[in-house]
Enzyme design. Structure first.
Site, PDB file in Angstrom:
ATOM      1  N   GLU A  14       5.753  17.023   2.426  1.00 57.76           N
ATOM      2  CA  GLU A  14       5.378  15.553   2.366  1.00 57.76           C
ATOM      3  C   GLU A  14       4.806  15.008   3.630  1.00 57.76           C
ATOM      4  O   GLU A  14       5.246  15.436   4.595  1.00 57.76           O
ATOM      5  CB  GLU A  14       6.741  14.629   2.244  1.00 57.76           C
ATOM      6  CG  GLU A  14       6.888  13.269   2.255  1.00 57.76           C
ATOM      7  CD  GLU A  14       5.532  12.452   1.624  1.00 57.76           C
ATOM      8  OE1 GLU A  14       5.603  12.691   0.378  1.00 57.76           O
ATOM      9  OE2 GLU A  14       4.911  11.762   2.053  1.00 57.76           O
ATOM     10  N   ARG A  50      13.082   1.158  -6.803  1.00 55.94           N
ATOM     11  CA  ARG A  50      12.194   2.553  -6.586  1.00 55.94           C
ATOM     12  C   ARG A  50      13.190   3.385  -5.772  1.00 55.94           C
ATOM     13  O   ARG A  50      12.872   4.748  -5.954  1.00 55.94           O
ATOM     14  CB  ARG A  50      10.943   2.323  -6.056  1.00 55.94           C
ATOM     15  CG  ARG A  50       9.916   1.985  -7.105  1.00 55.94           C
ATOM     16  CD  ARG A  50       8.661   1.129  -6.378  1.00 55.94           C
ATOM     17  NE  ARG A  50       7.939   1.059  -7.310  1.00 55.94           N
ATOM     18  CZ  ARG A  50       6.889   1.845  -8.025  1.00 55.94           C
ATOM     19  NH1 ARG A  50       6.592   2.914  -7.534  1.00 55.94           N
ATOM     20  NH2 ARG A  50       6.251   1.449  -8.953  1.00 55.94           N
ATOM     21  N   TYR A  61      12.739  -9.199 -13.594  1.00 54.71           N
ATOM     22  CA  TYR A  61      13.974  -8.594 -13.931  1.00 54.71           C
ATOM     23  C   TYR A  61      14.933  -8.274 -12.781  1.00 54.71           C
ATOM     24  O   TYR A  61      14.532  -8.381 -11.907  1.00 54.71           O
ATOM     25  CB  TYR A  61      14.068  -7.145 -14.779  1.00 54.71           C
ATOM     26  CG  TYR A  61      12.958  -6.269 -13.989  1.00 54.71           C
ATOM     27  CD1 TYR A  61      13.619  -5.524 -13.362  1.00 54.71           C
ATOM     28  CD2 TYR A  61      11.575  -6.155 -14.239  1.00 54.71           C
ATOM     29  CE1 TYR A  61      12.800  -4.208 -12.649  1.00 54.71           C
ATOM     30  CE2 TYR A  61      10.688  -4.913 -13.687  1.00 54.71           C
ATOM     31  CZ  TYR A  61      11.371  -4.283 -12.833  1.00 54.71           C
ATOM     32  OH  TYR A  61      10.639  -3.164 -12.207  1.00 54.71           O
ATOM     33  N   ASP A  97       0.772  11.199 -10.653  1.00 54.54           N
ATOM     34  CA  ASP A  97      -0.223  10.449 -10.569  1.00 54.54           C
ATOM     35  C   ASP A  97      -1.616  11.248 -10.186  1.00 54.54           C
ATOM     36  O   ASP A  97      -2.660  10.576 -10.253  1.00 54.54           O
ATOM     37  CB  ASP A  97      -0.134   9.159  -9.513  1.00 54.54           C
ATOM     38  CG  ASP A  97       0.520   7.997  -9.955  1.00 54.54           C
ATOM     39  OD1 ASP A  97       0.794   7.854 -11.267  1.00 54.54           O
ATOM     40  OD2 ASP A  97       0.598   6.873  -9.161  1.00 54.54           O
TER      41      ASP A  97
HETATM   42  P1  FAD Z   1       3.060   8.939  -5.311  1.00 57.10           P
HETATM   43  O1  FAD Z   1       4.312   7.952  -5.503  1.00 57.10           O
HETATM   44  O2  FAD Z   1       1.964   8.198  -5.244  1.00 57.10           O
HETATM   45  O3  FAD Z   1       3.697  10.165  -4.510  1.00 57.10           O
HETATM   46  C1  FAD Z   1       2.601  10.954  -3.649  1.00 57.10           C
HETATM   47  C2  FAD Z   1       3.479  11.592  -2.499  1.00 57.10           C
HETATM   48  O4  FAD Z   1       2.356  12.498  -1.914  1.00 57.10           O
HETATM   49  C3  FAD Z   1       3.794  10.406  -1.503  1.00 57.10           C
HETATM   50  O5  FAD Z   1       4.990  10.539  -0.969  1.00 57.10           O
HETATM   51  C4  FAD Z   1       2.528  10.764  -0.310  1.00 57.10           C
HETATM   52  O6  FAD Z   1       2.995  10.345   1.003  1.00 57.10           O
HETATM   53  C5  FAD Z   1       2.206  12.279  -0.466  1.00 57.10           C
HETATM   54  N1  FAD Z   1       1.011  12.663  -0.099  1.00 57.10           N
HETATM   55  C6  FAD Z   1      -0.026  12.067  -0.450  1.00 57.10           C
HETATM   56  N2  FAD Z   1      -1.229  12.924   0.379  1.00 57.10           N
HETATM   57  C7  FAD Z   1      -0.430  13.918   0.567  1.00 57.10           C
HETATM   58  C8  FAD Z   1      -1.099  14.908   1.319  1.00 57.10           C
HETATM   59  N3  FAD Z   1      -2.395  15.063   1.557  1.00 57.10           N
HETATM   60  N4  FAD Z   1      -0.030  15.933   1.948  1.00 57.10           N
HETATM   61  C9  FAD Z   1       1.168  15.945   1.796  1.00 57.10           C
HETATM   62  N5  FAD Z   1       1.600  14.599   1.029  1.00 57.10           N
HETATM   63  C10 FAD Z   1       0.975  13.885   0.381  1.00 57.10           C
HETATM   64  N6  FAD Z   1       6.099   3.655 -13.572  1.00 57.10           N
HETATM   65  C11 FAD Z   1       6.913   3.529 -14.197  1.00 57.10           C
HETATM   66  O7  FAD Z   1       7.435   4.732 -14.777  1.00 57.10           O
HETATM   67  N7  FAD Z   1       7.534   2.256 -14.518  1.00 57.10           N
HETATM   68  C12 FAD Z   1       7.369   1.237 -13.824  1.00 57.10           C
HETATM   69  O8  FAD Z   1       7.967   0.058 -14.072  1.00 57.10           O
HETATM   70  C13 FAD Z   1       6.235   1.117 -13.028  1.00 57.10           C
HETATM   71  N8  FAD Z   1       5.789   0.029 -12.322  1.00 57.10           N
HETATM   72  C14 FAD Z   1       4.838   0.093 -11.539  1.00 57.10           C
HETATM   73  C15 FAD Z   1       4.364  -1.347 -10.817  1.00 57.10           C
HETATM   74  C16 FAD Z   1       3.397  -1.233 -10.160  1.00 57.10           C
HETATM   75  C17 FAD Z   1       2.932  -2.611  -9.476  1.00 57.10           C
HETATM   76  C18 FAD Z   1       2.805  -0.024  -9.703  1.00 57.10           C
HETATM   77  C19 FAD Z   1       1.579  -0.192  -8.858  1.00 57.10           C
HETATM   78  C20 FAD Z   1       3.026   1.227 -10.516  1.00 57.10           C
HETATM   79  C21 FAD Z   1       3.952   1.174 -11.374  1.00 57.10           C
HETATM   80  N9  FAD Z   1       4.446   2.446 -11.958  1.00 57.10           N
HETATM   81  C22 FAD Z   1       5.340   2.289 -12.809  1.00 57.10           C
HETATM   82  C23 FAD Z   1       3.945   3.501 -11.596  1.00 57.10           C
HETATM   83  C24 FAD Z   1       4.462   4.518 -10.675  1.00 57.10           C
HETATM   84  O9  FAD Z   1       4.972   3.742  -9.453  1.00 57.10           O
HETATM   85  C25 FAD Z   1       3.601   5.776 -10.112  1.00 57.10           C
HETATM   86  O10 FAD Z   1       3.201   6.359 -11.340  1.00 57.10           O
HETATM   87  C26 FAD Z   1       4.492   6.879  -9.625  1.00 57.10           C
HETATM   88  O11 FAD Z   1       5.218   6.387  -8.580  1.00 57.10           O
HETATM   89  C27 FAD Z   1       3.787   8.223  -9.256  1.00 57.10           C
HETATM   90  O12 FAD Z   1       4.581   9.055  -8.559  1.00 57.10           O
HETATM   91  P2  FAD Z   1       3.907  10.217  -7.783  1.00 57.10           P
HETATM   92  O13 FAD Z   1       4.994  10.917  -7.132  1.00 57.10           O
HETATM   93  O14 FAD Z   1       3.062  11.036  -8.905  1.00 57.10           O
HETATM   94  O15 FAD Z   1       2.915   9.703  -6.795  1.00 57.10           O
END
Ligand code: FAD
Length: 430
Positions: free
Chosen positions: A36, A109, A220, A297
């Site tokens: 991370e 979260r 909520y 994502d």
């Molecule tokens: P991220 O959470 O972006 O995690 C990526 C991680 O990788 C981070 O910790 C970052 O620091 C790390 N990282 C990045 N680059 C590097 C690198 N080069 N080297 C090492 N580490 C790195 N989803 C739902 O399911 N329900 C909801 O109600 C919902 N509501 C939302 C409301 C809003 C306003 C928003 C913006 C989003 C919402 N989402 C919701 C979507 C959800 O937040 C994301 O889809 C989810 O958090 C994605 O998770 P992830 O682990 O793929 O990516």
């Protein structure tokens, strides 16, 4: 204990996607290492909605009861018009739980992230912070795995490297090279003590979404009902004008002028020192590149209108782990996985499902934000919907498919163009 020697899988990114996948693979006996970038593991933001397609997985992981204790199981999901506050559609979440067998819940979260972090620690995942990955490459003999390079120049290798590094993924940039797509919408968030909003006309036991012209507002309760989560989303005129500094608090206030009392009272409570410009990416067909694979994502960042982004990431990890379990000889070591077959199976089912969610989220956002006669038309159609018509939700809240033929047919978006305008006018005046 932390992995000694070469791990079976390196996961880049310790967000909800990375950690939940690490836990899923560690449960299968694999040695997993998470790298991370941040100095500490954590999550920013406030609430997350967790639908039955995800609580089903949390239950399988043995994490659902704790998640429920940390979160809230609301009674209804209600959509209202943001201008006149009239109810458009109401989904009884008790009925929904009976249909799908698992609850629809909301959680902070950081609580969900913390739950996965503890689970990873207990499962022996090697968790390392302050590690920025800057490059990815497959080994010359791809069957040998892939190599990553970190910002300090050192390299690491594993049979599988999973890029769970979020919207701005370095791996996605290297492997696909596409751009993020700006929606011109911005989100403000706030989680406040429930006492701060009790007199605002809120529905404490519901998830309420107020949909309005170029804006919407979500509310909520969180943390056993002690906190109240609010999300305010609107289209930024500055973004439309091509200005760089868009989505600023002055735009927030202007966007919600003229909304109903409950929404109006909620806006001054929004956090004003941080906002989220809403971006997604176009769906892509290829997530697997040799032994480098995109997840969460990094693979499929959505606009948040379906509230499925974090859920899709958790589903990705669950699906991958199920295929790992399936594609390993019973008497072989846990690491003796047919990775090519497991990754092909993962890609075969997840790409299409997530494409559907991404495109539906875009369409759903357009529907929420309509103005003028189209808004009235939408309201009439919504009021006429039968919430017990589960074709709306089966394809997304039903069990996560492991194979393409298990994916239910997709619900067709509401045919607004063919709606009868007279019917809508009658309904509006009732
Ligand atoms: P991220 O959470 O972006 O995690 C990526 C991680 O990788 C981070 O910790 C970052 O620091 C790390 N990282 C990045 N680059 C590097 C690198 N080069 N080297 C090492 N580490 C790195 N989803 C739902 O399911 N329900 C909801 O109600 C919902 N509501 C939302 C409301 C809003 C306003 C928003 C913006 C989003 C919402 N989402 C919701 C979507 C959800 O937040 C994301 O889809 C989810 O958090 C994605 O998770 P992830 O682990 O793929 O990516």
């Amino acid at each position: 204990p932390p992995t000694e020697g070469r791990p079976d899988t390196i996961i880049v990114g310790g967000g909800i996607g990375g950690l939940s996948t690490a836990f899923a693979l560690a449960r299968e006996g694999l040695r997993v290492r998470v790298l991370e970038r941040a100095k500490e593991f954590g999550e920013v933001g406030a609430g997350l909605q967790i639908a039955p397609n995800c609580t089903r997985i949390l239950d399988e992981y043995g994490l659902l009861e704790e998640a429920k204790e940390l979160g809230v199981v609301p009674e209804n999901m209600v959509m209202r018009d943001a201008l006149d506050s009239r109810e458009l559609v109401r989904l009884d979440l008790g009925e929904l739980e009976r249909r799908y067998g698992f609850p629809y819940m909301v959680i902070h979260r950081s609580d969900l992230h913390g739950l996965f972090l503890r689970a990873c620690r207990e499962a022996g995942v090697d968790l390392v912070t302050d590690q920025t990955v800057v490059d990815y490459e497959n080994l010359e003999n791809t069957a040998g795995g892939a190599r990553i390079t970190l910002a300090d120049g050192h390299t690491e290798e594993a049979p599988l490297v999973i890029a769970a590094d979020g919207l701005r993924s370095v791996a996605r940039q290297k492997l696909i090279g596409d751009d993020v797509v700006s929606s011109d919408y911005v989100a403000y968030r706030a989680a406040v003590p429930i006492d701060a909003v009790r007199d605002n006309g809120i529905a404490e036991k519901d998830v309420t979404v107020y949909v309005g012209p170029r804006c919407h507002f979500v509310q909520y309760a969180l943390r056993g009902g002690d906190m109240f989560n609010q999300v305010a989303v609107f289209q930024s005129p500055k973004a439309l004008a091509g200005q760089e500094d868009w989505g600023t608090p002055d735009e927030l206030d202007a966007a919600f002028e003229g909304t109903c009392e409950t929404v109006g009272k909620g806006i001054p409570l929004m956090w004003r020192d941080r906002w989220w410009q809403m971006m997604d990416r176009d769906p892509i067909d290829t997530w697997v590149h040799g032994r480098i694979v995109l997840l969460g994502d990094a693979a499929h960042p959505p606009l948040q209108y379906m509230a499925q982004g974090a859920i899709m990431a958790i589903e990705d990890g669950w699906v991958l782990a199920r295929h790992v379990s399936r594609l390993r000889a019973e008497d072989a070591a846990p690491s003796a996985v047919d990775w090519d077959a497991a990754l092909a199976a993962y890609e075969a089912v997840r790409v299409e499902h997530c494409r559907r969610v991404l495109t539906t989220a875009r369409a759903w956002g357009e529907l929420w934000h309509l103005d003028g006669p189209e808004r009235l038309q939408r309201n009439a159609i919504m009021r006429g919907l039968d919430p017990a018509e589960y074709a709306f939700t089966d394809w997304v809240y039903g069990p996560t498919a492991l194979f393409p033929d298990e994916e239910p047919p997709m619900f067709q978006p509401i045919p607004l163009a063919s709606a009868d305008i007279e019917q809508s006018e009658t309904a509006v005046s009732d």
